[in-house]
Design a protein around this motif. Structure first.
Motif, PDB file in Angstrom:
ATOM      1  N   SER A 157       0.832  -1.204   0.000  1.00 42.53           N
ATOM      2  CA  SER A 157       0.000   0.000   0.000  1.00 42.53           C
ATOM      3  C   SER A 157       0.863   1.249   0.000  1.00 42.53           C
ATOM      4  CB  SER A 157      -0.931   0.012   1.213  1.00 42.53           C
ATOM      5  OG  SER A 157      -0.183   0.061   2.415  1.00 42.53           O
ATOM      6  N   ALA A 158       0.283   2.359  -0.443  1.00 46.96           N
ATOM      7  CA  ALA A 158       1.016   3.614  -0.572  1.00 46.96           C
ATOM      8  C   ALA A 158       1.579   4.090   0.757  1.00 46.96           C
ATOM      9  CB  ALA A 158       0.128   4.683  -1.198  1.00 46.96           C
ATOM     10  N   ASP A 159       0.879   3.799   1.848  1.00 53.29           N
ATOM     11  CA  ASP A 159       1.361   4.230   3.164  1.00 53.29           C
ATOM     12  C   ASP A 159       2.133   3.136   3.895  1.00 53.29           C
ATOM     13  OD1 ASP A 159      -0.614   2.450   3.799  1.00 53.29           O
ATOM     14  OD2 ASP A 159      -1.868   3.872   4.918  1.00 53.29           O
ATOM     15  N   ASN A 160       2.439   2.030   3.181  1.00 51.78           N
ATOM     16  CA  ASN A 160       3.205   0.899   3.732  1.00 51.78           C
ATOM     17  C   ASN A 160       2.529   0.232   4.928  1.00 51.78           C
ATOM     18  OD1 ASN A 160       5.502   1.047   1.959  1.00 51.78           O
ATOM     19  ND2 ASN A 160       6.140   2.883   3.067  1.00 51.78           N
ATOM     20  N   SER A 161       1.230   0.431   5.086  1.00 50.19           N
ATOM     21  CA  SER A 161       0.542  -0.150   6.240  1.00 50.19           C
ATOM     22  C   SER A 161       0.189  -1.614   6.027  1.00 50.19           C
ATOM     23  CB  SER A 161      -0.730   0.642   6.556  1.00 50.19           C
ATOM     24  OG  SER A 161      -1.660   0.548   5.477  1.00 50.19           O
ATOM     25  N   ASN A 162       0.069  -2.037   4.777  1.00 47.61           N
ATOM     26  CA  ASN A 162      -0.271  -3.436   4.537  1.00 47.61           C
ATOM     27  C   ASN A 162       0.394  -3.971   3.274  1.00 47.61           C
ATOM     28  OD1 ASN A 162      -2.645  -1.796   3.208  1.00 47.61           O
ATOM     29  ND2 ASN A 162      -2.661  -3.801   2.206  1.00 47.61           N
ATOM     30  N   THR A 163       0.644  -5.265   3.293  1.00 46.29           N
ATOM     31  CA  THR A 163       1.188  -5.957   2.127  1.00 46.29           C
ATOM     32  C   THR A 163       0.341  -7.191   1.849  1.00 46.29           C
ATOM     33  OG1 THR A 163       2.719  -7.256   3.473  1.00 46.29           O
ATOM     34  CG2 THR A 163       3.558  -5.194   2.536  1.00 46.29           C
ATOM     35  N   THR A 164       0.187  -7.489   0.591  1.00 49.56           N
ATOM     36  CA  THR A 164      -0.544  -8.680   0.165  1.00 49.56           C
ATOM     37  C   THR A 164       0.320  -9.413  -0.853  1.00 49.56           C
ATOM     38  OG1 THR A 164      -2.675  -7.579   0.459  1.00 49.56           O
ATOM     39  CG2 THR A 164      -2.643  -9.539  -0.944  1.00 49.56           C
ATOM     40  N   LYS A 165       0.515 -10.696  -0.640  1.00 47.74           N
ATOM     41  CA  LYS A 165       1.371 -11.460  -1.560  1.00 47.74           C
ATOM     42  C   LYS A 165       0.712 -12.784  -1.926  1.00 47.74           C
ATOM     43  CE  LYS A 165       6.097 -13.016  -2.385  1.00 47.74           C
ATOM     44  NZ  LYS A 165       7.493 -13.051  -1.868  1.00 47.74           N
ATOM     45  N   THR A 166       0.652 -13.030  -3.216  1.00 50.36           N
ATOM     46  CA  THR A 166       0.176 -14.310  -3.743  1.00 50.36           C
ATOM     47  C   THR A 166       1.353 -14.997  -4.412  1.00 50.36           C
ATOM     48  OG1 THR A 166      -2.072 -13.484  -4.087  1.00 50.36           O
ATOM     49  CG2 THR A 166      -1.431 -15.459  -5.304  1.00 50.36           C
ATOM     50  N   THR A 167       1.686 -16.191  -3.942  1.00 51.23           N
ATOM     51  CA  THR A 167       2.816 -16.944  -4.489  1.00 51.23           C
ATOM     52  C   THR A 167       2.295 -18.202  -5.169  1.00 51.23           C
ATOM     53  OG1 THR A 167       4.205 -16.162  -2.656  1.00 51.23           O
ATOM     54  CG2 THR A 167       5.032 -18.006  -3.950  1.00 51.23           C
ATOM     55  N   TYR A 168       2.723 -18.419  -6.407  1.00 54.67           N
ATOM     56  CA  TYR A 168       2.238 -19.543  -7.202  1.00 54.67           C
ATOM     57  C   TYR A 168       3.275 -20.675  -7.237  1.00 54.67           C
ATOM     58  CZ  TYR A 168      -1.247 -16.246  -8.983  1.00 54.67           C
ATOM     59  OH  TYR A 168      -2.273 -15.319  -9.085  1.00 54.67           O
ATOM     60  N   ASN A 169       2.792 -21.896  -7.110  1.00 55.17           N
ATOM     61  CA  ASN A 169       3.636 -23.086  -7.236  1.00 55.17           C
ATOM     62  C   ASN A 169       2.952 -24.024  -8.213  1.00 55.17           C
ATOM     63  OD1 ASN A 169       5.029 -25.532  -6.968  1.00 55.17           O
ATOM     64  ND2 ASN A 169       5.505 -25.151  -4.815  1.00 55.17           N
ATOM     65  N   LYS A 170       3.343 -23.909  -9.482  1.00 59.97           N
ATOM     66  CA  LYS A 170       2.659 -24.686 -10.521  1.00 59.97           C
ATOM     67  C   LYS A 170       2.888 -26.178 -10.344  1.00 59.97           C
ATOM     68  CE  LYS A 170       1.822 -24.825 -15.490  1.00 59.97           C
ATOM     69  NZ  LYS A 170       2.155 -24.252 -16.822  1.00 59.97           N
ATOM     70  N   ALA A 171       4.118 -26.558  -9.965  1.00 58.17           N
ATOM     71  CA  ALA A 171       4.429 -27.983  -9.808  1.00 58.17           C
ATOM     72  C   ALA A 171       3.560 -28.627  -8.737  1.00 58.17           C
ATOM     73  CB  ALA A 171       5.905 -28.153  -9.469  1.00 58.17           C
ATOM     74  N   ALA A 172       3.336 -27.886  -7.643  1.00 52.80           N
ATOM     75  CA  ALA A 172       2.512 -28.418  -6.551  1.00 52.80           C
ATOM     76  C   ALA A 172       1.030 -28.184  -6.791  1.00 52.80           C
ATOM     77  CB  ALA A 172       2.928 -27.778  -5.226  1.00 52.80           C
ATOM     78  N   GLY A 173       0.698 -27.328  -7.781  1.00 51.86           N
ATOM     79  CA  GLY A 173      -0.703 -27.034  -8.070  1.00 51.86           C
ATOM     80  C   GLY A 173      -1.352 -26.153  -7.032  1.00 51.86           C
ATOM     81  N   THR A 174      -0.552 -25.268  -6.396  1.00 51.00           N
ATOM     82  CA  THR A 174      -1.095 -24.435  -5.326  1.00 51.00           C
ATOM     83  C   THR A 174      -0.686 -22.976  -5.497  1.00 51.00           C
ATOM     84  OG1 THR A 174       0.854 -24.799  -3.924  1.00 51.00           O
ATOM     85  CG2 THR A 174      -1.005 -26.325  -3.665  1.00 51.00           C
ATOM     86  N   ARG A 175      -1.421 -22.119  -4.795  1.00 48.37           N
ATOM     87  CA  ARG A 175      -1.030 -20.724  -4.643  1.00 48.37           C
ATOM     88  C   ARG A 175      -1.327 -20.321  -3.207  1.00 48.37           C
ATOM     89  NH1 ARG A 175      -5.228 -16.704  -5.178  1.00 48.37           N
ATOM     90  NH2 ARG A 175      -7.255 -17.711  -5.373  1.00 48.37           N
ATOM     91  N   ASN A 176      -0.419 -19.546  -2.639  1.00 45.68           N
ATOM     92  CA  ASN A 176      -0.574 -19.129  -1.248  1.00 45.68           C
ATOM     93  C   ASN A 176      -0.849 -17.642  -1.187  1.00 45.68           C
ATOM     94  OD1 ASN A 176       1.070 -17.903   1.327  1.00 45.68           O
ATOM     95  ND2 ASN A 176      -0.028 -19.796   1.828  1.00 45.68           N
TER      96      ASN A 176
END
Length: 428
Positions: free
Chosen positions: A150-169
């Motif tokens: 976020s612009a004020d650095n108050s929050n972060t959101t991260k989506t990480t993809y793992n195609k081999a495992a068939g998942t995203r976190n």
């Protein structure tokens, strides 16, 4: 008698010379490239082709560009006139036609998003807004993570993809505290949320959702025709179609380039079109997956949303996937560059180019030696694109067999996810 014969011979020679003079007086077709009322030729290559040039519209630049000597784009700046005159796209490409970088701008002149490439595929894409910055990272042309700060650095959101495992976190941190950390299927499912302003996929509030599959089995095809821009949107679906009025128009819909690498690939290869391109293609809609009418679940989610809308949006975004469309799409583009300035000469070559492209597709009506000589005066290339990753940057079509091979690859592939349609949370 001899004098009469001599007079006859002399008269024949005069007539012949007069005829030759008339033939020589016939104006030759001018195949040169010159500046005109809406085009300024800044410099040429040794072969006479354009090196640098600029197009204008109502006294304002509509495009500035530079070509390599082999006809490929080196750099280009493209301007829009609506809602006001502004630079909206610029690109840089290699001499072998691989993308190097691109930048897109808002009408206010702010940097909207930029992409850096490696070996012809996206490496990093950064999307900017007043809410914050999203960084999309890729490995071997596959999306591996999307991180929003976020612009004020108050929050972060991260989506990480793992195609081999068939998942995203999906992990979300607010003011130093983790408020969500959950693993989902690799591909977003019906109900998955997103921050539409930055194209950041987030969590799925519906949990394990029950969805129905509606089969369509619909197909569409169109032979290549001349169009003013290389805009393939009628032959392909925007990968993410948000809950808003959609009117593709006859211009590049740059908002689709944020999340649709195929669309971005095409418009960055052909930002400048000299008197149009030949474009055609086809699609097959296998069907779409959508919510079953589970109003009890929706009512409970609406109750939670109403308790704290901002927290709900932070976890689940402002829109969610309502439909997933599956199918196949392809299109073929014949782009022409370094056309003569004179309209008659340009149209003559365009007819030959269309005949050549039809021959590549159907395998008949080969060019004559004269026609091939005309086509050699310009840069003309035919490329095949599709939803298959191997076709993302296009495959050069130089024979009817190479076209058949590309079509066969599409036909042999299984239907894939081609579009996600979203609805606003307010529609819960």
């Amino acid at each position: 008698m001899r004098i009469a014969q001599q007079l006859f011979i002399l008269l024949a020679i005069i007539t012949l010379l007069s005829s030759c003079e008339k033939e020589n007086d016939t104006p030759k077709t001018d195949y040169s490239i010159q500046s005109n009322s809406n085009f300024e030729l800044t410099s040429k290559h040794e072969n006479g082709w354009i090196k640098q040039g600029q197009y204008e519209r109502s006294g304002e630049p509509s495009a500035e560009f530079e070509y390599y000597a082999n006809g490929y784009i080196k750099t280009a700046k493209v301007y829009a006139s609506y809602p006001k005159q502004h630079l909206y796209m610029e690109v840089g490409r290699s001499e072998t036609n691989k993308p190097l970088w691109s930048k897109y701008y808002t009408p206010e002149g702010n940097l909207w998003f930029e992409t850096k490439y490696e070996n012809g595929f996206p490496l990093v894409k950064k999307i900017y807004s007043d809410k914050g910055t999203a960084i999309h990272s890729y490995t071997n042309a596959e999306l591996t993570s999307v991180e929003f700060t976020s612009a004020d650095n108050s929050n972060t959101t991260k989506t990480t993809y793992n195609k081999a495992a068939g998942t995203r976190n999906v992990s979300i941190n607010l003011s130093g505290q983790d408020i969500l950390n959950k693993t989902y299927p690799y591909q977003e499912q019906v109900g998955s949320g997103i921050y539409t302003g930055n194209h950041v996929p987030v969590a799925n509030p519906f949990g394990t959702t029950e969805a129905s599959y509606y089969t369509l089995n619909q197909s569409f095809s169109q032979s290549p025709t001349w169009q003013t821009t290389a805009n393939p949107i009628e032959f392909m679906y925007p990968f993410r179609l948000f809950d808003e009025f959609y009117n593709p128009g006859d211009y590049f819909a740059t908002k689709f380039a944020v999340s649709t690498e195929l669309y971005q690939s095409v418009i960055e290869q052909y930002p400048i079109t000299e008197k149009g391109v030949l474009i055609g293609g086809g699609s097959y809609q296998d069907g779409y997956q959508h919510f079953q009418n589970n109003w009890q679940v929706r009512d409970s989610l609406r109750k939670i949303y109403n308790e704290n809308p901002e927290l709900y949006k932070l976890k689940y975004g402002n829109e969610y996937v309502a439909k997933l469309g599956y199918g196949k799409m392809f299109f073929i583009i014949g782009a022409i560059r370094n056309l003569p300035t004179q309209n008659e000469a340009a149209n003559e070559i365009k007819k030959v180019a269309q005949k050549h492209m039809n021959n590549l597709i159907s395998g008949d009506q080969e060019l004559t030696t004269t026609e091939q000589g005309l086509l050699n005066k310009v840069w003309f290339e035919v490329k095949f694109f599709s939803t298959l990753k191997k076709h993302q940057n296009g495959v050069v079509i130089n024979s009817s067999q190479s076209y058949k091979n590309a079509i066969m690859e599409v036909n042999d592939a299984e239907p894939s996810l081609v579009q996600m349609k979203y609805e606003s949370l307010e529609n819960l």
